[in-house]
Design a protein around this motif. Structure first.
Motif, PDB file in Angstrom:
ATOM      1  N   ALA A   1       7.371   7.618  23.960  1.00 35.50           N
ATOM      2  CA  ALA A   1       7.860   8.419  25.086  1.00 35.50           C
ATOM      3  C   ALA A   1       9.382   8.218  25.243  1.00 35.50           C
ATOM      4  O   ALA A   1      10.115   9.163  25.551  1.00 35.50           O
ATOM      5  N   ILE A   2       9.843   6.994  25.010  1.00 36.99           N
ATOM      6  CA  ILE A   2      11.294   6.728  25.105  1.00 36.99           C
ATOM      7  C   ILE A   2      12.025   7.530  24.018  1.00 36.99           C
ATOM      8  O   ILE A   2      13.088   8.108  24.244  1.00 36.99           O
ATOM      9  N   LYS A   3      11.413   7.569  22.850  1.00 33.77           N
ATOM     10  CA  LYS A   3      11.971   8.350  21.737  1.00 33.77           C
ATOM     11  C   LYS A   3      12.113   9.826  22.155  1.00 33.77           C
ATOM     12  O   LYS A   3      13.141  10.458  21.897  1.00 33.77           O
ATOM     13  N   ILE A   4      11.098  10.345  22.822  1.00 32.51           N
ATOM     14  CA  ILE A   4      11.151  11.744  23.284  1.00 32.51           C
ATOM     15  C   ILE A   4      12.291  11.927  24.285  1.00 32.51           C
ATOM     16  O   ILE A   4      13.033  12.909  24.238  1.00 32.51           O
ATOM     17  N   MET A   5      12.470  10.945  25.183  1.00 35.07           N
ATOM     18  CA  MET A   5      13.581  11.038  26.156  1.00 35.07           C
ATOM     19  C   MET A   5      14.913  11.154  25.422  1.00 35.07           C
ATOM     20  O   MET A   5      15.769  11.962  25.779  1.00 35.07           O
ATOM     21  N   ILE A   6      15.078  10.329  24.378  1.00 34.72           N
ATOM     22  CA  ILE A   6      16.343  10.347  23.624  1.00 34.72           C
ATOM     23  C   ILE A   6      16.504  11.718  22.938  1.00 34.72           C
ATOM     24  O   ILE A   6      17.573  12.318  22.986  1.00 34.72           O
ATOM     25  N   GLU A   7      15.425  12.190  22.340  1.00 36.24           N
ATOM     26  CA  GLU A   7      15.480  13.508  21.665  1.00 36.24           C
ATOM     27  C   GLU A   7      15.812  14.629  22.656  1.00 36.24           C
ATOM     28  O   GLU A   7      16.458  15.612  22.307  1.00 36.24           O
ATOM     29  N   ASP A   8      15.373  14.459  23.914  1.00 38.91           N
ATOM     30  CA  ASP A   8      15.693  15.443  24.957  1.00 38.91           C
ATOM     31  C   ASP A   8      17.156  15.375  25.397  1.00 38.91           C
ATOM     32  O   ASP A   8      17.582  16.149  26.248  1.00 38.91           O
ATOM     33  N   GLY A   9      17.883  14.369  24.903  1.00 34.14           N
ATOM     34  CA  GLY A   9      19.305  14.247  25.255  1.00 34.14           C
ATOM     35  C   GLY A   9      19.578  13.254  26.372  1.00 34.14           C
ATOM     36  O   GLY A   9      20.710  13.142  26.851  1.00 34.14           O
ATOM     37  N   ALA A  10      18.549  12.525  26.818  1.00 33.23           N
ATOM     38  CA  ALA A  10      18.767  11.548  27.890  1.00 33.23           C
ATOM     39  C   ALA A  10      19.500  10.331  27.334  1.00 33.23           C
ATOM     40  O   ALA A  10      19.365   9.990  26.154  1.00 33.23           O
ATOM     41  N   LYS A  11      20.282   9.681  28.215  1.00 36.36           N
ATOM     42  CA  LYS A  11      20.991   8.477  27.790  1.00 36.36           C
ATOM     43  C   LYS A  11      20.085   7.269  28.014  1.00 36.36           C
ATOM     44  O   LYS A  11      19.633   7.020  29.140  1.00 36.36           O
ATOM     45  N   VAL A  12      19.797   6.560  26.930  1.00 37.82           N
ATOM     46  CA  VAL A  12      18.958   5.358  27.018  1.00 37.82           C
ATOM     47  C   VAL A  12      19.783   4.185  26.495  1.00 37.82           C
ATOM     48  O   VAL A  12      20.356   4.263  25.399  1.00 37.82           O
ATOM     49  N   CYS A  13      19.892   3.138  27.295  1.00 38.09           N
ATOM     50  CA  CYS A  13      20.722   1.989  26.909  1.00 38.09           C
ATOM     51  C   CYS A  13      19.872   0.739  26.694  1.00 38.09           C
ATOM     52  O   CYS A  13      18.769   0.624  27.230  1.00 38.09           O
ATOM     53  N   GLY A  14      20.430  -0.182  25.924  1.00 33.93           N
ATOM     54  CA  GLY A  14      19.793  -1.471  25.699  1.00 33.93           C
ATOM     55  C   GLY A  14      20.684  -2.583  26.212  1.00 33.93           C
ATOM     56  O   GLY A  14      21.913  -2.464  26.181  1.00 33.93           O
ATOM     57  N   VAL A  15      20.080  -3.648  26.706  1.00 34.00           N
ATOM     58  CA  VAL A  15      20.817  -4.852  27.102  1.00 34.00           C
ATOM     59  C   VAL A  15      20.192  -6.007  26.346  1.00 34.00           C
ATOM     60  O   VAL A  15      18.972  -6.192  26.372  1.00 34.00           O
ATOM     61  N   ARG A  16      21.039  -6.750  25.648  1.00 35.08           N
ATOM     62  CA  ARG A  16      20.520  -7.879  24.855  1.00 35.08           C
ATOM     63  C   ARG A  16      20.288  -9.109  25.709  1.00 35.08           C
ATOM     64  O   ARG A  16      21.093  -9.401  26.608  1.00 35.08           O
ATOM     65  N   LEU A  17      19.260  -9.848  25.371  1.00 38.97           N
ATOM     66  CA  LEU A  17      19.109 -11.182  25.966  1.00 38.97           C
ATOM     67  C   LEU A  17      20.219 -12.056  25.420  1.00 38.97           C
ATOM     68  O   LEU A  17      20.654 -11.876  24.278  1.00 38.97           O
ATOM     69  N   ASN A  18      20.679 -13.018  26.226  1.00 38.89           N
ATOM     70  CA  ASN A  18      21.663 -13.981  25.726  1.00 38.89           C
ATOM     71  C   ASN A  18      21.015 -14.897  24.705  1.00 38.89           C
ATOM     72  O   ASN A  18      19.798 -15.032  24.673  1.00 38.89           O
ATOM     73  N   ARG A  19      21.863 -15.552  23.914  1.00 47.17           N
ATOM     74  CA  ARG A  19      21.312 -16.427  22.873  1.00 47.17           C
ATOM     75  C   ARG A  19      20.472 -17.569  23.448  1.00 47.17           C
ATOM     76  O   ARG A  19      19.504 -18.004  22.853  1.00 47.17           O
ATOM     77  N   ASP A  20      20.882 -18.062  24.630  1.00 42.22           N
ATOM     78  CA  ASP A  20      20.136 -19.184  25.228  1.00 42.22           C
ATOM     79  C   ASP A  20      18.985 -18.698  26.125  1.00 42.22           C
ATOM     80  O   ASP A  20      18.369 -19.479  26.840  1.00 42.22           O
ATOM     81  N   GLU A  21      18.717 -17.408  26.080  1.00 45.16           N
ATOM     82  CA  GLU A  21      17.707 -16.840  26.976  1.00 45.16           C
ATOM     83  C   GLU A  21      16.455 -16.529  26.161  1.00 45.16           C
ATOM     84  O   GLU A  21      16.301 -15.439  25.632  1.00 45.16           O
ATOM     85  N   ARG A  22      15.604 -17.517  26.003  1.00 53.69           N
ATOM     86  CA  ARG A  22      14.420 -17.337  25.166  1.00 53.69           C
ATOM     87  C   ARG A  22      13.415 -16.416  25.843  1.00 53.69           C
ATOM     88  O   ARG A  22      13.276 -16.407  27.052  1.00 53.69           O
ATOM     89  N   ARG A  23      12.721 -15.680  25.006  1.00 53.04           N
ATOM     90  CA  ARG A  23      11.646 -14.857  25.535  1.00 53.04           C
ATOM     91  C   ARG A  23      10.320 -15.433  25.056  1.00 53.04           C
ATOM     92  O   ARG A  23      10.131 -15.651  23.867  1.00 53.04           O
TER      93      ARG A  23
END
Ligand code: G1P
Length: 291
Positions: free
Chosen positions: A232-254
């Protein structure tokens, strides 16, 4: 932002038999069930309305976020202030809501169940099986909100760099630029290592405007025959919506509690960080490993 959605409807099959009759989100990591860390992270970030998308056998989760008057009364009568303090989280100023995902049709379908809850407001999706940062000390959601406000995005997603052999377990970004905050050109659910556009894996936190629901409506079954949120996110991007990413910091384990190996690791790390028992546990582990 005041609304968050926590999908907890998965069957937890990779953690059987521990998850046979209880949700994996209720497994303890250190002193608390996984989902409590997530709720505390969200409340610290200013969220006060939380919708759980649940499935069968999730009653213990509802009970956990309800006040147990009998227990409180007993502890009060016995003067057990320290134990009462452990229940403080259920006095946090949040309102909890529950709805059932009646068929397990995938994460995208689960998020769709939140449509009338969120209305016209942007909202957070926090996956119920991932803790960000030791003892959930991360402020990733606030950083994502900042990005959302600054960049007029339709969606913001948290990403973590993973080793090559793990890309096939996650949604993977095709970023437009380097940096801690970047725009997405594309996103692919669980690509083969050879076809992966990067090592940036979706790290279980998302912000969406309600346009995600229109995209989900147009999403057909993808990987594993499920309605994938990534598609669905892929479809949003294809529709021209702006989708951004924020990286976890190196010391921020998931801590992705998806299987026993990651669960055991998370438990040990949180237990080692325990104020009261961490040091003696470290000594004990050293005796086991002969060091
Ligand atoms: C889901 C998403 C995937 C994401 C992951 C994060 O996968 O489909 O894109 O990277 O959560 O934990 P799951 O873990 O449900 O297979």
């Amino acid at each position: 932002m005041k609304n968050a959605v926590i999908p907890v409807a998965g069957l937890g099959t990779r953690l059987l038999p521990a998850t046979k009759s209880q949700p994996k989100e209720m497994l303890p990591v250190g002193r608390k069930p996984i989902v409590q860390y997530i709720v505390e992270e969200l409340i610290r970030g200013g969220i006060n309305e939380i919708l759980f998308i649940t499935g069968p056998d999730k009653a213990s989760l509802e009970n956990h976020f309800d006040t147990n008057h009998e227990l409180v009364q007993t502890l009060r009568e016995k003067g057990k202030e320290d134990l009462l303090a452990e229940l403080d989280f259920d006095r946090l100023h949040a309102q909890y809501y529950y709805t059932r995902q009646r068929e397990t049709l995938g994460l995208g379908h689960a998020v769709m169940c939140a449509r009338s809850f969120v209305g016209k407001e942007p909202f957070i999706v926090a996956l119920g099986d991932s803790i960000i940062g030791l003892n959930a000390t991360s402020n990733i959601v606030q950083r994502m909100e900042h990005c959302f406000d600054e960049n007029d995005c339709a969606a913001v997603i948290a990403f973590e760099e993973v080793p090559d052999h793990e890309v096939s377990q996650y949604g993977i970004a095709k970023p437009k630029t380097d940096g801690d905050v970047f725009e997405l050109l594309d996103i692919i659910e669980k690509p083969e290592q050879a076809e992966s556009p990067s090592n940036l894996a979706v790290a279980a936190r998302y912000i969406f405007t309600p346009t995600i629901f229109d995209a989900l409506n147009r999403t057909t079954p993808g990987k594993g025959g499920e309605i994938q949120l990534t598609d669905a996110i892929k479809i949003m991007i294809e529709d021209g919506a702006k989708v951004c990413g924020v990286r976890l910091n190196r010391d921020e384990r998931r801590y992705d509690i998806g299987n026993f190996e990651s669960y055991f690791r998370a438990f040990i790390e949180f237990a080692l960080a325990d104020e009261k028992f961490g040091d003696s546990l470290r000594e004990y582990i050293a005796t086991l490993s002969g060091n």
